[in-house]
Design a protein around this motif. Structure first.
Motif, mmCIF file in Angstrom:
data_model
loop_
_atom_site.group_PDB
_atom_site.id
_atom_site.type_symbol
_atom_site.label_atom_id
_atom_site.label_comp_id
_atom_site.label_asym_id
_atom_site.label_seq_id
_atom_site.Cartn_x
_atom_site.Cartn_y
_atom_site.Cartn_z
ATOM 1 N N GLN A 68 10.628 -12.415 -7.611
ATOM 2 C CA GLN A 68 11.542 -12.537 -6.479
ATOM 3 C C GLN A 68 12.278 -11.233 -6.185
ATOM 4 N N GLU A 69 12.679 -10.535 -7.248
ATOM 5 C CA GLU A 69 13.555 -9.378 -7.050
ATOM 6 C C GLU A 69 12.812 -8.060 -6.932
ATOM 7 N N SER A 70 11.595 -8.003 -7.479
ATOM 8 C CA SER A 70 10.927 -6.698 -7.496
ATOM 9 C C SER A 70 9.502 -6.740 -6.941
ATOM 10 N N ILE A 71 8.645 -7.576 -7.538
ATOM 11 C CA ILE A 71 7.224 -7.506 -7.172
ATOM 12 C C ILE A 71 7.004 -7.923 -5.719
ATOM 13 N N LEU A 72 7.508 -9.096 -5.343
ATOM 14 C CA LEU A 72 7.237 -9.581 -3.983
ATOM 15 C C LEU A 72 7.875 -8.687 -2.915
ATOM 16 N N PRO A 73 9.165 -8.305 -3.050
ATOM 17 C CA PRO A 73 9.733 -7.436 -2.019
ATOM 18 C C PRO A 73 8.945 -6.135 -1.832
ATOM 19 N N SER A 74 8.271 -5.662 -2.867
ATOM 20 C CA SER A 74 7.551 -4.392 -2.718
ATOM 21 C C SER A 74 6.185 -4.545 -2.060
ATOM 22 N N VAL A 75 5.724 -5.789 -1.859
ATOM 23 C CA VAL A 75 4.396 -5.953 -1.233
ATOM 24 C C VAL A 75 4.428 -6.723 0.088
ATOM 25 N N LEU A 76 5.541 -7.388 0.388
ATOM 26 C CA LEU A 76 5.603 -8.181 1.619
ATOM 27 C C LEU A 76 5.758 -7.271 2.839
ATOM 28 N N GLY A 77 5.229 -7.759 3.970
ATOM 29 C CA GLY A 77 5.365 -7.016 5.223
ATOM 30 C C GLY A 77 4.434 -5.819 5.314
ATOM 31 N N GLN A 78 3.475 -5.737 4.390
ATOM 32 C CA GLN A 78 2.547 -4.605 4.419
ATOM 33 C C GLN A 78 1.107 -5.091 4.428
ATOM 34 N N ASP A 79 0.221 -4.191 4.845
ATOM 35 C CA ASP A 79 -1.206 -4.467 4.913
ATOM 36 C C ASP A 79 -1.891 -4.026 3.630
ATOM 37 N N TRP A 80 -2.726 -4.898 3.068
ATOM 38 C CA TRP A 80 -3.467 -4.559 1.847
ATOM 39 C C TRP A 80 -4.945 -4.749 2.133
ATOM 40 N N ALA A 81 -5.725 -3.691 1.900
ATOM 41 C CA ALA A 81 -7.141 -3.723 2.281
ATOM 42 C C ALA A 81 -7.921 -4.732 1.450
ATOM 43 N N ASN A 82 -7.534 -4.894 0.201
ATOM 44 C CA ASN A 82 -8.252 -5.778 -0.726
ATOM 45 C C ASN A 82 -7.400 -5.929 -1.992
ATOM 46 N N PRO A 83 -7.798 -6.788 -2.933
ATOM 47 C CA PRO A 83 -6.984 -6.963 -4.151
ATOM 48 C C PRO A 83 -6.807 -5.662 -4.947
ATOM 49 N N GLU A 84 -7.841 -4.801 -4.979
ATOM 50 C CA GLU A 84 -7.723 -3.527 -5.708
ATOM 51 C C GLU A 84 -6.580 -2.697 -5.136
ATOM 52 N N HIS A 85 -6.519 -2.630 -3.812
ATOM 53 C CA HIS A 85 -5.479 -1.851 -3.135
ATOM 54 C C HIS A 85 -4.096 -2.395 -3.498
ATOM 55 N N LEU A 86 -3.959 -3.703 -3.444
ATOM 56 C CA LEU A 86 -2.678 -4.334 -3.775
ATOM 57 C C LEU A 86 -2.277 -4.012 -5.217
ATOM 58 N N MET A 87 -3.207 -4.152 -6.157
ATOM 59 C CA MET A 87 -2.854 -4.008 -7.569
ATOM 60 C C MET A 87 -2.648 -2.550 -7.969
#
Ligand code: OSB
Ligand code: MG
Length: 378
Positions: A68-87
């Motif tokens: 809630q405080e760190s992981i999700l805020p850093s990835v929401l509202g952005q485009d991720w090409a695939n799971p590799e890109h996200l991770m």
């Protein structure tokens, strides 16, 4: 694939029967459920963290806060090409692989739904059903264990795994082996022994078990290597393995000859697939473990187990063995020891939201961080 927002839930589902292991008794399954929303689609995953960290060290309270405080805020509202890109974006995070897995797995579901393909296809799976066994908790008596093992054998399950602990091992296993004939039998100690109990471990070695799962400490590959050198029966590691590097080290030092892969324990499908590949390079089989997951985690496990080197039966048995009612619409039931892979895009199952609401103890919506603040009016 843009992730617009997320929903975190804390869910508690009553188990049909208590599940006893060497580290405790479970009567309810409490878990984190994460839903990701983006481009009109939804992806979902379930965490395998515990309320009390007695399997591994991660906790539900810690994972909820971290997500809630760190992981999700850093990835929401952005485009991720695939799971590799996200991770790759999260690669600086140390440990916390159960928390990371919740996000990674929900994103795989979302992403494969956007491609209109089943998760198993996107992962590179090679089958449309997977072989499964059952994991039987510690029972009140040997007779009750033999009865339960025989009943599951008659139902077609392809392997019986018996939970053991120092006062519940050789005599019980011998009775079950005698009743089951050729059906593969394994034991899982969940780290309940030490090398001081070498005499009991040597007796277990004479019983014709397919393998012995995690006999020694949860974080000790070194003693497992010492034990494996003394045993004929293959050792299988569960708790000790959280990454492909762990699997490489364990196989290199011969601490085990096979690996239990739990996607929720190792950081998600990418790392699970890497462990699968590392094990294959050592000619070591893998199998898909379970953590008494609801239909959401169970569906993820089934898709993963379609990869080629999952050659031993997994723990993802029928949902109806665990729950009076599951949180998904689709039944996940085996027939003749085979679990069909749910059809359709993503993990192929859908949430029963009205029922889910009745077993949800807490719910938080997580929205993208505001990256810029409107300038103050002069
Ligand atoms: O060690 O594999 C384990 C359940 C909870 C925690 C750890 C383990 C287990 C199981 C049950 O063995 C597997 C299942 O039926 O999901
Ligand atoms: Mg285990």
């Amino acid at each position: 694939m843009r992730i617009d927002r997320a929903e975190l839930r804390l869910v508690s589902l009553p188990l049909l029967k208590p599940f006893r292991t060497s580290f405790g008794v479970m009567t309810d399954k409490t878990f984190v459920l994460l839903r990701l929303f983006g481009e009109g689609l939804e992806g979902v995953a379930e965490g395998v963290m515990d309320v009390r960290p007695d399997y591994r060290e991660e906790t539900i309270s810690g994972a909820l806060a971290l997500l809630q405080e760190s992981i999700l805020p850093s990835v929401l509202g952005q485009d991720w090409a695939n799971p590799e890109h996200l991770m790759r974006h999260l690669s600086g995070i140390r440990g916390n692989r159960m928390a990371l897995a919740s996000l990674e797995m929900a994103f795989w579901d979302l992403w494969s739904r956007s491609l209109g393909l089943p998760l198993s296809t996107v992962l590179g799976g090679v089958r449309n059903e997977v072989a499964v066994g059952v994991s039987l908790g510690i029972q009140p008596s040997i007779e009750a264990t033999v009865e339960s093992a025989s009943r599951h054998a008659e139902q077609g399950y392809k392997r019986i795994k018996l939970k053991i602990q120092p006062d519940w091992d050789v005599a019980m296993v011998r009775a079950v082996k005698a009743a089951l004939g050729d059906l593969p039998v394994t034991v899982d100690a969940n780290a309940a022994y030490s090398l001081a109990q070498i005499n009991t471990l040597r007796e277990l070695d004479t019983l014709g078990l397919d393998y012995i799962e995690q006999p020694l400490a949860w974080n000790d590959m070194c003693d497992h290597a010492k034990l494996q050198a003394l045993m004929q029966t293959p050792l299988c590691l569960d708790e000790c393995i959280t990454s492909a590097q762990d699997a490489r080290k364990a196989l290199e030092m011969a601490a085990c000859r096979l690996v239990n892969i739990k996607v929720g324990r190792v950081g998600g499908h990418l790392e699970a697939r890497r462990i699968h590949d590392v094990a294959a390079s050592f000619s070591a089989p893998v199998w898909c473990g379970g953590m008494l997951e609801s239909g959401v985690g169970r569906a993820h496990n089934i898709h993963l187990a379609t990869l080629e080197n999952f050659t031993k039966p997994g723990d993802t048995s029928s949902s109806s063995r665990y729950w009076a009612r599951d949180i998904i619409h689709e039944p996940l039931e085996t027939s003749g020891g085979m679990m069909p892979v749910p059809k359709g895009a993503g993990i192929g199952v859908t949430l029963d939201l009205p029922f889910l609401d009745t077993v949800t103890r807490m719910k938080v919506d997580v929205k993208p961080q505001r990256t810029s603040v409107a300038p103050a009016v002069p």
